[in-house]
Design an enzyme around this catalytic site. Sequence first.
Site, mmCIF file in Angstrom:
data_model
loop_
_atom_site.group_PDB
_atom_site.id
_atom_site.type_symbol
_atom_site.label_atom_id
_atom_site.label_comp_id
_atom_site.label_asym_id
_atom_site.label_seq_id
_atom_site.Cartn_x
_atom_site.Cartn_y
_atom_site.Cartn_z
ATOM 1 N N CYS A 47 -0.118 8.218 6.737
ATOM 2 C CA CYS A 47 0.945 9.059 7.263
ATOM 3 C C CYS A 47 2.291 8.395 7.012
ATOM 4 O O CYS A 47 2.402 7.415 6.267
ATOM 5 C CB CYS A 47 0.759 9.286 8.766
ATOM 6 S SG CYS A 47 -0.898 9.841 9.229
ATOM 7 N N ASP B 224 -8.880 6.779 14.329
ATOM 8 C CA ASP B 224 -8.613 5.353 14.536
ATOM 9 C C ASP B 224 -7.346 5.141 15.355
ATOM 10 O O ASP B 224 -7.170 4.075 15.959
ATOM 11 C CB ASP B 224 -8.537 4.599 13.203
ATOM 12 C CG ASP B 224 -7.631 5.268 12.175
ATOM 13 O OD1 ASP B 224 -7.056 6.323 12.476
ATOM 14 O OD2 ASP B 224 -7.516 4.723 11.056
ATOM 15 N N VAL C 253 -5.989 7.438 -16.921
ATOM 16 C CA VAL C 253 -4.928 8.198 -17.578
ATOM 17 C C VAL C 253 -4.900 7.822 -19.051
ATOM 18 O O VAL C 253 -4.971 6.646 -19.406
ATOM 19 C CB VAL C 253 -3.545 7.961 -16.905
ATOM 20 C CG1 VAL C 253 -3.139 6.504 -16.978
ATOM 21 C CG2 VAL C 253 -2.483 8.859 -17.514
ATOM 22 N N SER D 73 -8.463 1.385 -5.429
ATOM 23 C CA SER D 73 -7.880 0.749 -6.609
ATOM 24 C C SER D 73 -8.336 -0.707 -6.693
ATOM 25 O O SER D 73 -8.839 -1.273 -5.729
ATOM 26 C CB SER D 73 -6.350 0.808 -6.564
ATOM 27 O OG SER D 73 -5.823 -0.259 -5.795
ATOM 28 N N GLY D 74 -8.111 -1.308 -7.853
ATOM 29 C CA GLY D 74 -8.474 -2.706 -8.073
ATOM 30 C C GLY D 74 -7.316 -3.661 -7.916
ATOM 31 O O GLY D 74 -7.415 -4.823 -8.362
#
Length: 672
Positions: free
Chosen positions: A2, A107, A326, A399-400
Site C-alpha cells: 500500500c 497482517d 522482457v 524477484s532475485g
Amino acid sequence: MCGLTGFLDPAGTSEQAAYHAIGRMTSAITHRGPDSEGHWAEEGAGLVLGHRRLSILDLSPAGHQPMHSACGRYVIAFNGEIYNHLDVRCEVRGARREEVRWRGHSDTETLLAAFTAWGVEETLKRCVGMFAIALWDRQKRTLTLARDRFGEKPLYYGFAQGLGSAQGHSNEDGSVTGRGPLLFGSELKSLMAHPEWQGTLANEALEDYLRFGCVGGEASIFQGVAKLPPGSLVTITQADVQAGRLPAPVHWWSAEQAAREAMAEQPLDSPQTAITAVEEALGDSVRNRMLADVPLGAFLSGGVDSSLIVALMQSQAERPVRTFSVGFDDARYDESSHAEAVARHLGTEHLTLQATSRMALDLVPSLPDLYDEPFADSSQLPTALVSKLTRKHVTVALSGDAGDELFGGYNRHLWVPRIWHKIRRLPLPARRALAATLKTIPAHRYDTLMRHGGRLLPKRLRMRTFGEKLHKLAAVLESSSERALFAGVASMNREPDTLLAGQGSGKPPEALFPALAKFDSVEWMLLMDTLHYMVDDVLVKVDRASMASSLEVRVPFLDPEVFHAAWRIPSALHLKEGQGKWVLRQLLFRHVPRELIERPKMGFAIPLDAWLRGPLRDWAEELLSTASLAELPMLDAGVVRRLWQAHLKGQGHHAQQLWAVLQLLAWQRRWG
C-alpha cells in the site's frame, strides 16, 4: 502492499482543512494502492493518517486502513507485508490470557494485536517482512514511524518548511529541523501535496547524488526532510513538532550487528553444509513470500539469482509458476532467450514480454514522477517497463534482487582485493605520477589509436572502449587505500565536484564508507553494498518502478534467516574458483543444468550512449540549454556543455555522468 501518508500539526486546523489536505496527499500516491482509500484524524491532537490500499491479503473490508487496535489504543497506517504474521498470531494468542477475537485475517490486524501484547520494538523484532509503519498511540499521544530491516519499503518524514535535514546535512546528530506541520509518507510526492509545503533544495546532497546517481543515506533532496533508515524507528511527540526539531532515529535492528553475530557462530566452511543451509533458509523464505490472495508470479532473467528463486518456487508449487521476462529489440541487451530456456527446463508458465526501444524511450519523460528525487540508474527504464507489462497478468512478483550483495556477485568483490594486493607494492607517489601520464591523452585519442593500430592485434585484444579503460586504470592507480579503490569502482562518477560550480565537500572517497573492524576486505565490501548500493539504488529502483504500476515485488533474499546463513559462510567460499556467488551457483545446479546458466553477466542495461546521440538527443539538448542550466546555478554549465559536446562527437564515454545531470535537471523542472 500500500501507500501511507499523514501529518501531525499541533497548531491545529479545521476538520475541513485537515481532510482536504490528507485527501490531496493520498491522491498523490494512488498508484501505490488503487483498491481503496482511507483517512482518520485524532480530534484535538492535529494527527491525521491517510492510506491507499493494494489488496493482497484479506481482500475484505476487514483489511481496510487506517486500522484501530481491538483495545482502542493504537491506530496504524501500514505499507508492506508481514510474511510470518500467522505465526505471530499464534504467539499473541499464547501471550494473552483472554481469547483474541480476530475481525479478519490481515497482517495489519496481527501487528496491532502484537503491539498491544509486546510493545513496538519487540513486535518489530519478531516480524519478518517488508514494511513502513505509522503508528499513533492514543494513550501517550505519540507518533512512531518504523521501517523494515533492509529498507525495502520507503518512508520519508520532515517539516513542511524544512531548515535542516538528517545526518550528512546540517544536523550531525541525525535530527531534523524545520517549521510547520510534520509530514510523512511513502513517497515525497505525498508530502509535496500538503498545502503548507515549501520545499527547499538540499544543495549538500548534490555531490553524492552526482557521484552515485541517487540521493543516499538518511538525506533527501529537500532540506528538513529525511528518509527513515532501514531497521530503525523514531517516536515523535507534539512537543517535538512545536519545537521544530525531531529526535534522531534509533535502530531496532542492525545489518552490521547481525553480520557480526552470524560470523561469531560456527562457520559454514564445508561446501555441502553451506549449500544445504542456504537452500533451507531461502526455500523457507520463498515459501513465505508465495502467500497471497491475488495472482502471483516471478521475474525471470535467466541469471543465477532469478533462476534460483523460480526453481525454489516451482519445487514447492502444485502447478506451473507464472514467470515473466522482457525481450528487447536490440540483441545486445536481450536476455529473453536465456530466460525461456530456464523456464522450459523448470516447467514454468512463461511469458516473454516483447518490448521495443520506443516503449522504453516513451518512459523517459515520466521518470521524475516515478522517482520524486533525482535518480540516475538507467536500468530504471527496463525495470519500469517489465513491471508495467507484468502487472497486466499478476499483482505480486518475486524477484532475485539482493543475491549479489549477500553472496558476492559483483565483479568488484573479486578484483578489488586482487588489484589492491598488486598495486600497493608500488609507492603512492609513483602510482599517481603514472596515472597523471596516462591521463595526459584524452580517452577518445586512445580509442582512435586502437581503431587504427588494433587491426594488427588479435581480435580478442581489440577494445572498443580502450581509452575509457586506460582512464579507469589511472583512477585505480591513484587510489590511496583499498577503501578508496572500492569507493571509486562503486561510483558512477569519480569526480562529481567537477560538475559543480562551487567547491566540493573535499571529503576523500574512503570517508564515504566507514572502516569496520574484524571484517576482511570481501566481507566489508558485501556489507557496504548491502547498506548503501542495495538500499539507496536497487531497492529504490524496484519499489518506485513496480509501485508505479501497482505491482508488489517481494525479495526472498532479504530474509533475516537468509542473511544469517550468508554471513556464516566464509568469504573464500563466496568467491570460490574465481567465481562470485559460488554457493548460489552450486545450489542452482541442483535444479538447472550448468550450461543454461554459465555465461557472461549482462545486467539490465540499455544502449544509453546511442540513445543520447539519437532518439533522446532533442530531449537532452533542451534540458542542457543555457536557460535550463540556469535553473540550477550550482551546476557548472560550461563543464556540463563541454561534456555534452564531447559525447556527441564520440570523444569519450560520458553517458552515465550526463544521465545523472539530465535526471537532476528533469527533476528540477518537475518538482523544483
